[in-house]
Enzyme design. Structure first.
Site, PDB file in Angstrom:
ATOM      1  N   ASP A  41     -27.976 -13.879 -11.348  1.00 26.78           N
ATOM      2  CA  ASP A  41     -29.244 -13.249 -11.034  1.00 26.78           C
ATOM      3  C   ASP A  41     -28.897 -11.643 -11.530  1.00 26.78           C
ATOM      4  O   ASP A  41     -27.608 -11.453 -11.263  1.00 26.78           O
ATOM      5  CB  ASP A  41     -29.699 -13.190  -9.797  1.00 26.78           C
ATOM      6  CG  ASP A  41     -31.235 -12.656  -9.602  1.00 26.78           C
ATOM      7  OD1 ASP A  41     -32.166 -13.706  -9.806  1.00 26.78           O
ATOM      8  OD2 ASP A  41     -31.796 -11.294  -9.673  1.00 26.78           O
ATOM      9  N   ASP A  62     -26.605 -10.382 -16.416  1.00 23.37           N
ATOM     10  CA  ASP A  62     -27.787 -10.726 -17.405  1.00 23.37           C
ATOM     11  C   ASP A  62     -27.992 -12.046 -17.875  1.00 23.37           C
ATOM     12  O   ASP A  62     -27.169 -12.467 -18.771  1.00 23.37           O
ATOM     13  CB  ASP A  62     -27.704  -9.761 -18.434  1.00 23.37           C
ATOM     14  CG  ASP A  62     -28.822  -9.589 -19.414  1.00 23.37           C
ATOM     15  OD1 ASP A  62     -29.846 -10.409 -19.249  1.00 23.37           O
ATOM     16  OD2 ASP A  62     -28.910  -8.567 -19.996  1.00 23.37           O
ATOM     17  N   ASP A 104     -35.964 -19.634 -13.884  1.00 28.79           N
ATOM     18  CA  ASP A 104     -37.338 -19.214 -13.087  1.00 28.79           C
ATOM     19  C   ASP A 104     -37.555 -17.931 -13.494  1.00 28.79           C
ATOM     20  O   ASP A 104     -37.460 -17.137 -12.704  1.00 28.79           O
ATOM     21  CB  ASP A 104     -37.183 -19.284 -11.556  1.00 28.79           C
ATOM     22  CG  ASP A 104     -38.681 -19.291 -10.686  1.00 28.79           C
ATOM     23  OD1 ASP A 104     -39.660 -18.980 -11.558  1.00 28.79           O
ATOM     24  OD2 ASP A 104     -38.525 -19.075  -9.709  1.00 28.79           O
ATOM     25  N   CYS A 134     -30.314 -30.495 -20.249  1.00 27.33           N
ATOM     26  CA  CYS A 134     -31.844 -30.398 -19.831  1.00 27.33           C
ATOM     27  C   CYS A 134     -32.279 -29.145 -19.250  1.00 27.33           C
ATOM     28  O   CYS A 134     -31.643 -28.664 -18.276  1.00 27.33           O
ATOM     29  CB  CYS A 134     -31.940 -31.446 -18.896  1.00 27.33           C
ATOM     30  SG  CYS A 134     -33.825 -31.571 -17.894  1.00 27.33           S
TER      31      CYS A 134
END
Length: 341
Positions: A153, A181, A281, A336
């Site tokens: 993160d 990053d 996400d 994936c």
């Protein structure tokens, strides 16, 4: 922190005040909904939307006890293993079940993204936007005592919350956390190609290999944190180089050379040593989330234009999401990837 996937700040949970009236949506947002063929009435249904929790694996025998603590029944979600619904007004933070790590607060949408990732035993999994940590914990549960989990993160203070959650739920044993990053992160998972250095004597002993992780910070780290607090920069975004803030005892790092682990991947290495599964996400506008839009009652409707409807911000989000995916496709082949934005 009660709901591990709660966004931006601390606000009352939808339904706490039993508000049944339609939200006072601002004209600009109503125009936005009309242009996209959406009925504004859907945003007044938040009080009827159940809250989702996830049961920590192995706690099934304690459901009756947990129901007693929450003072409500747990309704099993048939299509999402381990998930249950409770009434939206029920608070979990003060219960022993939550404090002892028996249940998680997590949205069904987050769980669905992880289920789609189809994590298998032995997989090396990368959670590229890991904070605040609900999905990271679910991934760790699914991997169990196999494979590895890497959380990344850009915000150190948010990733520190992930570390706290992993420790609370005893799930950090095979996990690494990097402040970095995500658009340029290229550190490979630990695998057989990284040579263990245990027992070798031709290395300097002053920090050249990873020893077992400890929460005790070095004098240098304490001075750096003190300086950051004094200047108000403790919440700055990721440094130019990835910063490892946590690794579990069986994450594969103990005994490895730091220079081998922290060096960026090269193209030929990713062909045999990349991640098996990647969850992204990425930040989004949130305009499709009924509960998120409802929070603007507490944040102030004037901020909705800037946070949701501003065209420049939307373009900026697109420019953020594309490099995240582009970097993965270049560096992490045969993988994936699930985009959960």
């Amino acid at each position: 922190m009660e709901d591990m996937d709660r966004a931006e700040g601390s606000v009352p949970e939808p339904g706490e005040d039993k508000q049944e009236a339609p939200l006072p949506l601002p004209p600009a947002f109503l125009e936005f909904l009309s242009e996209n063929g959406l009925d504004p009435a859907v945003y007044s249904t938040a009080a009827t939307i159940p809250r989702y929790i996830r049961l920590k694996p192995g706690m099934e025998s304690q459901i009756a006890e947990i129901e007693g603590e929450l003072k409500c029944g747990l309704e099993k979600v048939s299509w999402l293993p381990g998930f249950y619904t409770i009434p939206p007004q029920v608070q979990i933070a003060g219960t022993k079940a939550y404090q002892q790590g028996k249940i998680y607060g997590i949205d069904a949408a987050s769980g669905a993204a992880i289920l789609a990732l189809d994590v298998r035993p032995g997989d090396h999994v990368l959670d590229l936007c890991a904070a605040p940590g609900a999905k990271l914990c679910m991934l760790a549960d699914m991997l169990g005592s196999t494979g590895s989990l890497t959380g990344v993160d850009v915000a150190k203070h948010r990733l520190s919350a992930c570390r706290t959650m992993l420790q609370k739920y005893s799930l950090g044993d095979r996990t690494r956390l990097f402040v970095a990053d995500g658009t340029s992160f290229s550190i490979l998972p630990v695998n057989s190609n990284l040579r263990r250095m245990e027992g070798l004597t031709d290395l300097e002993e002053n920090g050249s290999t990873f020893s077992e992780w400890t929460s005790r910070r070095t004098w240098k780290d304490r001075q750096k944190a003190k300086k950051a607090n004094a200047t108000g920069s403790q919440h700055l975004l990721a440094p130019s180089e990835p910063e490892l803030i946590y690794y579990g005892k069986h994450s594969g790092l103990v005994g490895l050379r730091k220079s081998d682990v922290l060096c960026p991947a090269v193209n030929d290495e990713t062909c045999t040593s990349g991640y098996d599964k990647v969850l992204v996400d990425a930040e989004c506008t949130h305009d499709g989330s009924i509960k998120h839009i409802q929070k603007f009652e507490f944040w102030g409707w004037k901020t909705l234009d800037r946070r949701v409807l501003d065209a420049e911000r939307t373009d900026n989000l697109l420019q953020l999401q594309l490099p995240l995916l582009h970097g993965l496709l270049l560096k992490l082949v045969d993988t994936c990837i699930i985009l959960a934005a």
